[in-house]
Enzyme design. Structure first.
Site, PDB file in Angstrom:
ATOM      1  N   CYS B 137      58.244  12.589  82.765  1.00 18.52           N
ATOM      2  CA  CYS B 137      58.486  12.850  84.187  1.00 18.52           C
ATOM      3  C   CYS B 137      58.619  14.365  84.433  1.00 18.52           C
ATOM      4  CB  CYS B 137      59.767  12.120  84.577  1.00 18.52           C
ATOM      5  SG  CYS B 137      60.008  12.067  86.338  1.00 18.52           S
ATOM      6  N   ASN B 202      51.470  10.768  81.194  1.00 14.33           N
ATOM      7  CA  ASN B 202      52.348  10.671  82.344  1.00 14.33           C
ATOM      8  C   ASN B 202      51.753  11.596  83.402  1.00 14.33           C
ATOM      9  OD1 ASN B 202      54.686  10.438  84.076  1.00 14.33           O
ATOM     10  ND2 ASN B 202      55.816   9.773  82.264  1.00 14.33           N
TER      11      ASN B 202
HETATM   12  C1  LIG Z   1      55.570   6.765  92.212  1.00 18.53           C
HETATM   13  C2  LIG Z   1      55.452   6.880  90.735  1.00 18.53           C
HETATM   14  C3  LIG Z   1      56.573   6.708  89.927  1.00 18.53           C
HETATM   15  C4  LIG Z   1      56.450   6.812  88.572  1.00 18.53           C
HETATM   16  N1  LIG Z   1      57.555   6.581  87.810  1.00 18.53           N
HETATM   17  C5  LIG Z   1      57.451   6.588  86.466  1.00 18.53           C
HETATM   18  C6  LIG Z   1      58.531   6.219  85.661  1.00 18.53           C
HETATM   19  O1  LIG Z   1      59.599   5.877  86.142  1.00 18.53           O
HETATM   20  N2  LIG Z   1      58.376   6.247  84.324  1.00 18.53           N
HETATM   21  C7  LIG Z   1      57.202   6.601  83.738  1.00 18.53           C
HETATM   22  O2  LIG Z   1      57.123   6.599  82.499  1.00 18.53           O
HETATM   23  N3  LIG Z   1      56.142   6.957  84.473  1.00 18.53           N
HETATM   24  C8  LIG Z   1      56.225   6.938  85.817  1.00 18.53           C
HETATM   25  N4  LIG Z   1      55.125   7.230  86.580  1.00 18.53           N
HETATM   26  C9  LIG Z   1      53.874   7.624  85.906  1.00 18.53           C
HETATM   27  C10 LIG Z   1      52.935   6.442  85.708  1.00 18.53           C
HETATM   28  O3  LIG Z   1      53.512   5.460  84.899  1.00 18.53           O
HETATM   29  C11 LIG Z   1      51.613   6.867  85.081  1.00 18.53           C
HETATM   30  O4  LIG Z   1      51.849   7.421  83.818  1.00 18.53           O
HETATM   31  C12 LIG Z   1      50.861   7.900  85.902  1.00 18.53           C
HETATM   32  O5  LIG Z   1      50.976   7.601  87.258  1.00 18.53           O
HETATM   33  C13 LIG Z   1      49.362   8.000  85.531  1.00 18.53           C
HETATM   34  O6  LIG Z   1      48.668   6.802  85.713  1.00 18.53           O
HETATM   35  P1  LIG Z   1      47.800   6.460  87.041  1.00 18.53           P
HETATM   36  O7  LIG Z   1      46.833   7.565  87.215  1.00 18.53           O
HETATM   37  O8  LIG Z   1      47.196   5.120  86.768  1.00 18.53           O
HETATM   38  O9  LIG Z   1      48.773   6.413  88.164  1.00 18.53           O
HETATM   39  C14 LIG Z   1      55.214   7.134  87.960  1.00 18.53           C
HETATM   40  C15 LIG Z   1      54.117   7.299  88.763  1.00 18.53           C
HETATM   41  C16 LIG Z   1      54.213   7.164  90.138  1.00 18.53           C
HETATM   42  C17 LIG Z   1      53.008   7.321  90.977  1.00 18.53           C
END
Ligand SMILES: Cc1cc2nc3c(=O)[nH]c(=O)nc-3n(C[C@H](O)[C@H](O)[C@H](O)COP(=O)(O)O)c2cc1C
Ligand SMILES: Cc1cc2nc3c(=O)[nH]c(=O)nc-3n(C[C@H](O)[C@H](O)[C@H](O)COP(=O)(O)OP(=O)(O)OC[C@H]3O[C@@H](n4cnc5c(N)ncnc54)[C@H](O)[C@@H]3O)c2cc1C
Ligand code: SF4
Ligand code: SF4
Ligand code: SF4
Lengths: 448, 424
Positions: B137, B202
């Site tokens: 994060c 992430n």
């Molecule tokens: C609103 C939001 C909240 C997220 N919260 C977390 C979280 O609590 N823990 C975590 O490991 N990743 C968190 N992520 C990251 C996602 O798990 C992921 O790694 C990242 O969005 C990339 O994947 P994507 O392109 O499919 O979204 C969050 C992403 C978003 C958009």
């Protein structure tokens, strides 16, 4: 034929409300979402074919990109600096034979960019704000130019000259400015008094003064203008409506289509207009189509457009023909009018079928009769030759050189009264622009 | 029909598609809807020790193209803002209701061994299949010494991984942050700490935009904004690269990879698998379109595999890895020329102006007698850069044709023009 008095002129079947609806915007403006999506479809072509097809060469990819990026004011500036009547052109241009015909997406996706709607989207807010702040006048030159006719050609020329710092005096025969924008274009293309609002915007630049009820050849004359002004521009359009030259042409109910449209355009309350129930329109051009559709929308039972040649030879574009058909107009091809029948008032018309044989239009002797209580004649307009004096003409129009100058030094002309291209608003605007440049150069502007 | 079932870190899943730890996996309600829709597993929204964090309003910002397409989004949310016990009891219930689906518990704690171990044990006791360490994060949590503040320091990555590894006997996933110069350092640290798999990426640290009226970064909260985590389609290339680096690195090549980052279509999924991913996680695409995108993800991937004759995921997993090389291993003698199909060309001129203004002046525009424009490539000038092909709006209209020059495969280190070539 039986004398059946058809006095249906008064009993329009449509309610005032329906008529109001019928004369509402033919194409409602795009909302912001539609404009954004359409703009983002445009490929931003290089040396774009759509621009080449626009008589005023508006930088179409540039203004569409400006809309896509949220720069609407910039889009309006791009359009209006090439075409000061971009607002009317967005409503009236037959884009199906101009920019949109050449749009590469017509080929690529069978669906060109809706250029006119985007153009309107950009220009309308500027006209609504009625500000001319988009353009600033150059320092005054002290030169004055007389312009005859406050139509698209005259006003385009006037605006361009005013921007260059010249003073312009416009002489207009009618009571209102705008020419056919005000009196001729179909009502559903020019709703909410657009023509007048656009003229207001154009005059906002300053340095342009219009005198109304001043007819060239009646109240004002060339010699006098040449003496009083540094240059003269003639943009009088085509004032004479051509006649059929047939028996019965002066019967009640037979009317010049242009006059019918002008009355419609000027009517405060369209439901009070007298319209026939069985209408025949003679002709195959824009005017005929516009008259036919508007007669139908006013509530005529049947409207038949009769043309002596085939649909393919019509001046009206395929798109306009389709519009007529979807409005319920019957398109009758290969028939020429022989006579108009009736006592005092028109009751029917006699036609003869025609055919094309090795390029020649031949009468077949095969006659038929169509009942009618209104006949609208739309077989073209021509130049009022009698007022032209020493001005040289060619093919029935005033002859000009590449700068828009006539055979008389310092006298320029443009619009429908010259033979520059199609008789279209956009062409008239371009002619006015070219002549303004010609006049500016003639007055030494290019060097000074 | 291809078999989409696969195994990662020893955990079997009915398909490779899991929802990443984020709002879609925040509670029982969402997760059960996801399982009903067909997702193979979820990584539960990151859990921390109570008291739970407090989130702000206005949490997301968006990056769009002009045609309303969403390229990416960012967020300034923290971890789960619900009490730990509530989350754990819900996990237990979903495990009972959906025994064939995978639940991974994601966690985060300050850098203290006891805290990590206690929390990991609590989560493991709820019946999850594995634990994922959120070391990524890049906003908010890192200001409290967690998230990317840990993930950016390989030593801390190794320690936290080891603590969890020691505390529980279920598989451990270490989730990496892309906000680092060399992804191999934290990946090797995770391996050294005993991770069964790495999960990446992430979110990418970002400012998504600036509100030009309020003169503040978006999303704007009461006149102020902060950097957030970027994700969605736009980050896919970053994620692909990092996955590939881990997959082709000698030390980490056998580490299982749960690939995350911009996965939106079945094609994206296949690309990650080709670069070595064992399974996949999706967040943004589900947030933008809802859980039912799983249908096309499954369907499209299965059709692709049938068409290519792959019976299961492992048949093509990592197939693109050996072809992912360093620049110095590329063939300098390979030659491509752009070729324009004048039959399908719509004469937009985009290829011409792109090459003329910004590339190698290799596309000729000739006005024909009928006013039409003919575009053609000057082979001698074309360097085969692909730019024209990229900008051409017509599919297959510009093709890049290999030149049969009969020259051998020569890399830069062996190239005659290489003056730095080590003298032998
Ligand atoms: C609103 C939001 C909240 C997220 N919260 C977390 C979280 O609590 N823990 C975590 O490991 N990743 C968190 N992520 C990251 C996602 O798990 C992921 O790694 C990242 O969005 C990339 O994947 P994507 O392109 O499919 O979204 C969050 C992403 C978003 C958009
Ligand atoms: C019914 C109809 C429909 C049309 N529809 C379209 C369309 O949809 N789209 C399109 O692009 N084009 C259309 N046109 C054509 C277009 O209207 C003309 O090409 C354009 O108006 C020409 O501009 P202009 O300035 O040359 O002439 P005009 O518009 O005719 O203006 C000439 C001006 O000069 C004035 N004038 C005339 N004689 C004198 C005189 N002796 N002294 C002083 N002033 C004088 C007139 O009153 C008028 O104001 C249509 C034309 C008609 C007739
Ligand atoms: S031709 Fe069509 S796509 Fe190309 S710039 Fe013009 S409007 Fe846009
Ligand atoms: S491949 Fe590159 S250099 Fe060759 S024509 Fe296309 S844009 Fe130009
Ligand atoms: S970009 Fe494609 S469609 Fe456009 S001119 Fe080039 S080859 Fe033709």
């Amino acid at each position: 034929m039986d004398e059946q008095p058809i006095d249906s002129a008064k009993d329009s079947r449509l309610s005032a409300q329906q008529i109001t609806r019928n004369f509402d915007d033919l194409h409602p403006p795009l909302n912001a979402q539609q404009a954004g999506m359409e703009a983002s479809r445009c490929l931003f072509c290089y040396d774009a074919p759509c621009v080449i097809a626009c008589p005023t060469a508006i930088d179409i990819p540039k203004f569409i990109r400006q809309i896509a990026t949220g720069n609407d004011a910039g889009a309006a500036r791009t359009i209006l600096s090439a075409n000061i009547m971009g607002g009317t052109c967005a409503r009236a241009c037959p884009t199906e034979i101009l920019c949109e015909q050449k749009c590469v997406l017509a080929k690529g996706e069978d669906h060109p960019i809706n250029i006119s709607a985007l153009q309107r989207h950009a220009v309308d807010p500027v006209i609504a704000a009625a500000s001319s702040h988009l353009f600033a006048r150059k320092p005054e030159t002290g030169k004055t130019i007389a312009i005859i006719g406050a139509g698209p050609a005259g006003l385009s020329c006037a605006h361009a000259l005013a921007v260059l710092g010249h003073d312009v005096q416009v002489f207009e025969a009618r009571e209102k400015p705008g020419g056919l924008n005000e009196y001729g274009l179909a009502a559903y293309k020019m709703v909410n008094d657009f023509a007048a609002r656009e003229v207001g915007f154009i005059l906002g630049i300053g340095g342009i003064c219009i005198e109304y009820n001043q007819a060239f050849g009646r109240d004002i004359f060339l010699e006098q203008l040449q003496e009083e002004f540094d240059a003269v521009f003639i943009g009088i359009g085509l004032g004479n409506a051509n006649l059929l030259g047939l028996a019965g042409e002066n019967l009640n109910g037979v009317q010049d289509a242009l006059q019918f449209i002008a009355d419609l355009r000027q009517a405060k309350d369209k439901s009070a207009l007298k319209t026939g129930q069985q209408v025949i329109v003679i002709g195959g051009g824009n005017t005929a189509i516009d008259a036919a559709i508007q007669a139908k929308r006013l509530g005529a039972n049947s409207v038949t457009m009769v043309y002596r040649r085939g649909l393919a030879q019509m001046g009206a574009t395929a798109w306009e023909q389709d519009l007529a058909k979807t409005n319920g107009v019957i398109l009758c091809e290969w028939a020429r009018p022989l006579k108009i029948q009736g006592k005092n008032k028109v009751q029917s018309m006699v036609f003869e079928r025609t055919k094309l044989e090795s390029g020649k239009l031949l009468a077949t002797g095969d006659e038929f009769v169509l009942p009618a209580d209104q006949v609208l004649v739309a077989i073209g307009q021509s130049l009022e030759n009698q007022i032209l004096g020493d001005l040289e003409t060619q093919y029935g129009k005033i002859k000009v050189d590449d700068d828009g100058q006539t055979n008389i030094c310092g006298v320029f002309a443009g619009g429908d009264c010259i033979a520059s291209g199609e008789d279209l608003t956009v062409q008239a605007v371009q002619d006015g622009k070219i002549a303004a440049k010609g006049i500016h150069n003639y007055l030494g502007g290019a060097n000074g | 029909m291809a078999d989409l079932g696969c195994t990662i870190a020893g955990i079997e899943t009915i398909n490779p598609f899991w929802l990443a730890s984020a709002p879609p996996t925040d509670k029982q309600y969402n997760v059960e809807r996801a399982f009903a829709a067909g997702w193979g597993g979820v990584v539960w929204k990151t859990l921390g020790e109570d008291p739970p964090v407090v989130n702000v309003t206005s949490r997301y910002g968006v990056h769009k193209d002009t045609a309303r397409g969403i390229l990416g989004m960012n967020n300034i949310e923290l971890i789960s803002d619900r009490p730990l016990e509530v989350n754990l009891r819900e996990i237990e219930r979903v495990r009972t209701n959906y025994p064939d689906r995978v639940i991974i518990g994601s966690m985060m704690a300050p850098v203290e061994e006891e805290l990590w171990k206690e929390l990991a044990i609590k989560i493991a006791n709820s019946g999850v299949h594995g634990i994922e360490l959120n070391l990524g994060c890049p906003h908010g949590m890192c200001e409290r010494g967690m998230g990317s503040a840990i993930g950016q320091v390989p030593e801390l990555v190794q320690n936290t991984t080891r603590w969890v590894r020691e505390a529980v006997d279920i598989p451990v996933f270490t989730k990496l942050t892309p906000n680092t110069t060399d992804i191999l350092l934290p990946a090797e640290a995770a391996l050294a700490g005993g991770a069964d798999a790495v999960a990446l990426i992430n979110t990418v640290n970002s400012v998504i935009g600036v509100d030009l009226d309020q003169m503040a970064p978006k999303p704007v909260l009461d006149g102020k904004g902060t950097h957030g985590g970027y994700c969605g389609a736009a980050v896919k290339p970053i994620a692909l690269h990092m996955v590939a680096e881990i997959a082709r690195n000698v030390a980490t090549k056998d580490l299982d990879i749960s690939a995350i980052g911009g996965i939106t279509t079945w094609r994206d999924a296949a690309e990650f698998i080709a670069l070595g991913a064992n399974a996949l996680q999706v967040c943004t695409a589900a947030m933008l379109y809802g859980f039912r995108i799983i249908e096309d993800l499954n369907d499209g991937l299965s059709d692709f595999m049938d068409e290519k004759g792959y019976r299961n995921i492992s048949d093509f997993r990592g197939m693109a890895v050996p072809n992912t090389v360093n620049w110095n291993d590329l063939n300098m003698n390979y030659d491509l020329k752009a070729k324009i199909d004048t039959q399908t060309c719509i004469e937009c001129g985009r290829c011409h102006i792109a090459c003329e203004d910004t590339s190698h002046q290799a596309i000729l525009m000739q006005i024909q007698a009928d006013g039409s424009r003919k575009f053609s490539v000057i082979d001698d000038e074309c360097v085969g850069c692909n730019l024209c092909q990229m900008v051409c709006p017509v599919p297959e209209c510009i093709t890049m044709e290999p030149v049969d020059n009969a020259l051998p495969y020569v890399t830069w280190p062996d190239h005659p023009k290489n003056t730095m070539k080590s003298a032998e």
